[in-house]
Scaffold this motif. Structure first.
Motif, PDB file in Angstrom:
ATOM      1  N   LYS A 131       0.848  -1.203   0.000  1.00  0.00           N
ATOM      2  CA  LYS A 131       0.000   0.000   0.000  1.00  0.00           C
ATOM      3  C   LYS A 131       0.884   1.254   0.000  1.00  0.00           C
ATOM      4  O   LYS A 131       0.648   2.201  -0.759  1.00  0.00           O
ATOM      5  CB  LYS A 131      -0.915  -0.026   1.226  1.00  0.00           C
ATOM      6  N   SER A 132       1.948   1.236   0.853  1.00  0.00           N
ATOM      7  CA  SER A 132       2.846   2.402   0.904  1.00  0.00           C
ATOM      8  C   SER A 132       3.541   2.590  -0.432  1.00  0.00           C
ATOM      9  O   SER A 132       3.708   3.716  -0.906  1.00  0.00           O
ATOM     10  CB  SER A 132       3.921   2.248   1.976  1.00  0.00           C
ATOM     11  N   ASP A 160       1.163   4.245  -2.772  1.00  0.00           N
ATOM     12  CA  ASP A 160       1.023   5.666  -2.435  1.00  0.00           C
ATOM     13  C   ASP A 160       2.216   6.465  -2.937  1.00  0.00           C
ATOM     14  O   ASP A 160       2.068   7.547  -3.500  1.00  0.00           O
ATOM     15  CB  ASP A 160       0.905   5.846  -0.907  1.00  0.00           C
ATOM     16  N   GLN A 178       2.078   6.892  -6.640  1.00  0.00           N
ATOM     17  CA  GLN A 178       1.047   7.887  -6.975  1.00  0.00           C
ATOM     18  C   GLN A 178       1.607   9.304  -6.792  1.00  0.00           C
ATOM     19  O   GLN A 178       1.478  10.153  -7.685  1.00  0.00           O
ATOM     20  CB  GLN A 178      -0.146   7.686  -6.044  1.00  0.00           C
ATOM     21  N   SER A 179       2.264   9.545  -5.648  1.00  0.00           N
ATOM     22  CA  SER A 179       2.815  10.878  -5.357  1.00  0.00           C
ATOM     23  C   SER A 179       3.903  11.220  -6.368  1.00  0.00           C
ATOM     24  O   SER A 179       3.979  12.349  -6.856  1.00  0.00           O
ATOM     25  CB  SER A 179       3.438  10.933  -3.969  1.00  0.00           C
TER      26      SER A 179
END
Lengths: 185, 170
Positions: free
Chosen positions: B113-114, B117, B120-121
């Motif tokens: 999940k990290s 993220d 995505q960033s």
């Protein structure tokens, strides 16, 4: 000089450098066989090195049912056939390719008079050319028997054929050569 | 061609009985055709035996041994990699055994999940920077001034690095 079996044992026990003894012992036969089969000296040297490396890698699987030379010749034969299959359309030359002298085969001096030498060379070239034009199955037996000096039994073990078939193949090959060379000899 | 002429091939092959061999050898005295054929076969055989052997370069053995040594080095390398992977797997299994399967699965879930993220960033940042750059270097009146400024900075950096490099070399 120690036998092949002892040298193989040494190599398998970790003495890698002992493999050089086997290379030195069979390099001439293998290089000559491959060179006469494919016609290019440079490629023959390259293929021969591959054959020896392959033999080293597979040495653990060598069984003393056959002599080491027979086993080595089998590897050389398989590799040569692969090479010929891949390079099929090219005509085989018996004198090597390229302008560089190091790429061409070196022969020993015959010690004959110039005119005799010329005639001998002419016939020899014709014979070598005819051999190079033979079908590979005939070419290989002729090379093994006449150039490498192998016995019928050894050739039969390398090719996995009965001795009778080997003898017959050599005879057929000579017959074809005789027909090809009728005007030259 | 008479009956005896047909023995020619077997005579050359050496598979005739002694009696027939003598018969054929007598036949050779008056059959010029067979005599010529036998001579041709003999000449072919003699010349095949005279095919010269090619010399093998003195360095051939060294070249082969070099390849053998290279192969051994590679093999040792593979053994090391293999051992490292095995040890890693073993340790992982031991770790899983002690930590517990459900905890490992949840850790993997949070880790992935990290990572998502972060990706995505990162994408968003790349998009923002490219959009800003497009706005700066798009059609405008003073673009040549910006280009000149950037070119001067780059030249300055290049000259400085060449100077420091030559100092290092000396």
């Amino acid at each position: 000089m120690c036998g092949d079996a002892k040298v193989i044992e040494r190599v398998l026990n970790g003495d890698t450098e002992a493999f050089g003894i086997l290379v030195k012992r069979y390099e001439k036969q293998i290089v000559n066989y491959i060179f006469r089969m494919i016609g290019s000296y440079q490629d023959a040297l390259e293929l021969s090195q591959e054959v020896f490396l392959k033999a080293y890698i597979a040495l653990g699987s060598y069984k003393s049912d056959y002599s080491f030379s027979t086993w080595l010749f089998r590897i050389a034969r398989n590799r040569t056939i692969d090479f010929i299959r891949k390079k099929r359309p090219e005509t085989v030359s018996m004198e090597g390719k390229g302008d560089d002298d190091s790429m061409k085969p070196q022969y020993s001096d015959s010690g004959l008079r110039p005119d005799e030498e010329f005639e001998r060379k002419r016939i020899q070239l014709a014979v070598q050319k005819a051999v190079s034009m033979l079908d590979p199955q005939y070419r290989e037996v002729i090379i093994m028997y006449h150039v490498d000096g192998l016995k019928y039994e050894e050739i039969s073990a390398i090719l996995g054929l009965p001795i009778g078939t080997v003898k017959n193949r050599i005879f057929r090959a000579r017959k074809i050569l005789k027909e090809m060379l009728e005007g030259e000899l | 061609m008479n009956k005896v002429c047909k023995l020619l091939e077997r005579y050359i092959e050496g598979t005739l009985s002694e009696e027939k061999e003598v018969l054929f050898e007598n036949h050779l005295k008056y059959c010029l055709n067979c005599k010529r054929e036998v001579e041709l076969y003999r000449k072919v055989e003699d010349n095949l035996n005279l095919i010269p052997s090619v010399k093998v370069p003195d360095v051939f053995k060294d070249l082969v041994m070099e390849r053998v040594r290279e192969y051994r080095k590679k093999l040792i390398g593979w053994y090391i990699y293999g051992s490292a992977v095995t040890i890693f797997l073993l340790l992982s299994f031991i770790g899983i055994y002690f930590i517990g399967v459900s905890k490992v699965i949840s850790s993997f879930y949070f880790l992935s999940k990290s990572l998502c993220d972060f990706a995505q960033s990162f994408g968003l940042a790349v998009f923002t920077i490219s959009a800003s750059l497009y706005n700066c270097f798009g059609v405008g009146r003073f673009n040549w001034l910006i280009y000149l400024f950037l070119f001067s900075i780059l030249s300055f950096v290049f000259v400085r690095s060449v100077k420091s490099f030559s100092k290092e070399v000396r």
